[in-house]
Enzyme design. Structure first.
Site, short mmCIF file in Angstrom:
data_model
loop_
_atom_site.label_atom_id
_atom_site.label_comp_id
_atom_site.label_asym_id
_atom_site.label_seq_id
_atom_site.Cartn_x
_atom_site.Cartn_y
_atom_site.Cartn_z
N HIS A 573 59.50 37.13 36.55
CA HIS A 573 59.69 36.72 35.15
C HIS A 573 58.37 36.91 34.41
CE1 HIS A 573 62.33 33.69 37.45
NE2 HIS A 573 63.06 34.76 37.18
N GLN A 574 58.30 37.93 33.57
CA GLN A 574 57.11 38.16 32.76
C GLN A 574 57.43 37.73 31.33
OE1 GLN A 574 58.58 41.33 34.24
NE2 GLN A 574 57.94 40.36 36.14
#
Length: 637
Positions: A573-574
């Site tokens: 998850h960026q």
């Protein structure tokens, strides 16, 4: 890559290193598979540098600099190559350490990510038959020559942000073009072979790491983006996070009820529900441990329809064959196509065209052809790595690329007496927020994910060919409790001279402390669930067998060792690299998602998050995109 140039010595050196990593008798196809993975490295300069080092290692002078001996690496015996890889792995020299990590990762994934007798040995069944003959529902535009297209809005990216934006804008009557870098793959294309799927459907074939190799970045790169390969988890950002977002950004929509209404709308469209979370053994083990300790555990909300735990479950990180995953292919992109939106796949967008301070379109390459798309507005929705890279290549500066959060993940893992088969079962079914409120809301959450053999083989420790082989024979008995840190640390996305992306990221001391304590707590979960041995995720694992005082001693040693540059984290998850905010000195886009620097340029993806979400971000991306797209539609209508 051709068989000439650097690839011949690279092949010979990789063959020798594979002998060292895997031991005798491995498939002759391994070195070629290793080179195939290297081809996905995003930076030409980095890839060529690595190939150059491999080439140098096959000369006497280069070998002396890299190994300390004037013996070309391709001449080494299996035992000598094994000794060299271990030397590199434990070296303090960055180049040697990189070569050791590359050799181990490439060789193990090349072996365990493809069909071989190793699968039977470790108890991995592989894909469940052939892909179904399901007709495709979308019809991308075929680009066969240089071309110019015109529209109201061009959207770069097709995942939760871009797909939702396309559906909303097209339904509002606007002419929309969606550009997606990846290919269009649907049920009939999902072969479920691990390494091939990673190469075909993940950003840069899942080879992207931070510049210090400390965090491996996993993101989707296919039509539908991350929604096609993610685990369907559909959390709303907790209320205290939304309050922090409002305070940080100066945008009251996060607390006024406006974003809550958007959550409601997108949740309905993607069918986010709590009724499809049957726990596989991996999740059940974590749940048992949490309940035994009296700690929080609950079902995960999932964006699925008609999803039951069957033999395909656990594999749809490589695409959902049964069509239950409510990704953008089945929701918003279908909505967009029904209202006339045009979709182009294989589109590598090089820059946004800016004229007189306004975005007027984009330039892309598709199938070797130049494509210009002229538009009244441009939407960047390529994710928190690719969106800032695009904007930087287009001349934007300011806060673009700053404030990157990676939601770094690690785990405590344990060996159990039973077969767990951690690659099986619902993608994610249970979670724990027991420690979420540490330090005012910066604590980790616990989850699990399916880990197939190539990922497991690369992630777990290697000290010798036999040691690693013995571990993989026990792999079916491994389970884990993943620790997802809500990171306060801020990284940065940059672009190199060749336009390729570079990701800089370093954990601060508070995040390291919270991760350490999270792993210690996760180890207690594994023990409470019945693990016969519990391991830390360090390169040299800290282990213990449950018994009086054992966990406390393990915890003390874990705290002493800490989590620094020698630990590899995983980022699924960026977020945050083009964050929203009212103040241009502290944000990249404004309250309505328009760039502070360029009129008509909007960002509608996870890069807009003001701070880390602390939970899987998909539903929040949808909600922000839905809200922003409706505002953009009003402006352009």
């Amino acid at each position: 890559m051709s068989s000439g140039g650097t690839s011949v010595p690279a092949h010979a050196v990789l063959a020798a290193l594979a002998r060292g990593v895997l031991g005798p008798g491995y498939s002759p196809e391994i070195p070629g598979r290793m080179i195939e993975t290297l081809a996905h490295i995003p930076s030409d300069a980095q890839r060529n540098q690595l190939l150059g080092l491999l080439k140098a290692a096959d000369t006497k002078s280069g070998a002396f600099l890299l190994t300390g001996k004037r013996v070309p690496v391709s001449w080494l015996s299996q035992a000598e190559a094994e000794e060299l890889v271990l030397k590199w792995k434990t070296s303090r020299m960055p180049i040697q350490k990189q070569l050791g990590a590359v050799a181990i990762t490439l060789a193990t994934t090349a072996l365990y990510g493809h069909p071989s007798p190793e699968w039977e040995r470790i108890g991995y069944q592989g894909p469940m038959g052939a892909a179904p003959d399901t007709p495709k529902r979308l019809h991308p535009v075929d680009i066969t020559s240089d071309d110019v297209m015109s529209c109201d809005v061009v959207i770069v990216g097709s995942g939760a942000g871009g797909g939702c934006t396309a559906g909303v804008l097209a339904a509002a009557g606007l002419d929309v073009v969606v550009l997606e870098r990846g290919a269009y793959r649907a049920e009939s294309d999902y072969h479920h072979y691990e390494t091939r799927s990673m190469h075909e459907m993940y950003l840069y074939g899942a080879t992207l790491t931070t510049t210090d190799l400390g965090c491996r970045i996993i993101a989707g790169s296919t039509l539908g983006g991350g929604t096609v390969v993610n685990y369907t988890t559909s959390f709303r950002a907790p209320d205290f996070v939304l309050k922090q977002w409002a305070d940080e950004s100066g945008i009251d929509a996060f607390v006024s009820g406006e974003i809550e209404q958007s959550y409601d709308e997108v949740s309905k469209r993607v069918n986010a529900n709590f009724d499809s979370s049957a726990a596989g053994r991996r999740d059940a083990i974590m749940e048992e441990g949490l309940k035994a300790l009296g700690w929080h555990v609950d079902n995960l909300p999932r964006a699925v329809k008609g999803c039951t735990q069957d033999e395909q479950c656990g594999f749809c990180g490589f695409g959902c064959r049964v069509g239950a995953k409510q990704n953008t292919l089945k929701t918003y992109l279908e909505d967009a196509a029904e209202h006339g939106a045009r979709i182009v796949v294989g589109a590598n967008v090089s820059k946004v065209v800016v004229e007189d301070g306004r975005a007027t379109g984009v330039i892309a390459t598709v199938n070797g052809h130049r494509l210009r798309v002229n538009a009244r507005a441009v939407v960047g929705a390529g994710g928190s790595i690719e969106t800032p890279a695009l904007l930087l290549r287009s001349g934007l500066r300011g806060q673009v690329g700053h404030n990157l959060r990676l939601h770094p993940g690690t785990a405590a893992w344990g060996f159990f007496e039973e077969d767990v088969r951690a690659w099986e079962g619902t993608l994610q079914a249970r979670y724990s927020a027991e420690f979420r409120h540490w330090d005012g809301g910066w604590g980790p959450i616990f989850e699990t994910v399916p880990i197939h053999p190539a990922a497991g083989a690369a992630a777990f420790p290697w000290f010798s060919a036999q040691q690693h082989r013995d571990f993989m024979e026990q792999y079916r008995k491994v389970s884990f409790c993943a620790v997802l840190a809500r990171d306060a640390s801020a990284g940065r996305v940059k672009v190199a001279r060749d336009g390729s992306v570079r990701v800089q990221y370093k954990l601060n001391s508070d995040d390291k402390r919270r991760i350490t304590e999270g792993v210690i707590a996760a180890g207690k979960v594994m023990e409470a669930a019945g693990a016969r041995q519990v391991n830390s995720p360090h390169p040299v694992p800290i282990t213990y067998q449950p018994g009086p005082g054992a966990h406390e001693r393990w915890a003390d040693e874990t705290r002493k060792t800490g989590y620094g540059k020698n630990t590899t984290f995983f980022s699924y998850h960026q977020m945050g690299s083009c964050r929203m905010g009212a103040d241009p000195s502290r944000s990249a886009v404004g309250p309505d998602n328009e760039s502070h620097e360029v009129n008509g340029l909007y960002v509608l993806d996870a890069s807009t998050f003001p701070l880390a979400s602390g939970v899987n971000p998909m539903l929040s991306i949808y909600a922000i995109a839905n809200r922003g797209a409706k505002k953009l539609a009003e402006r352009l209508s």
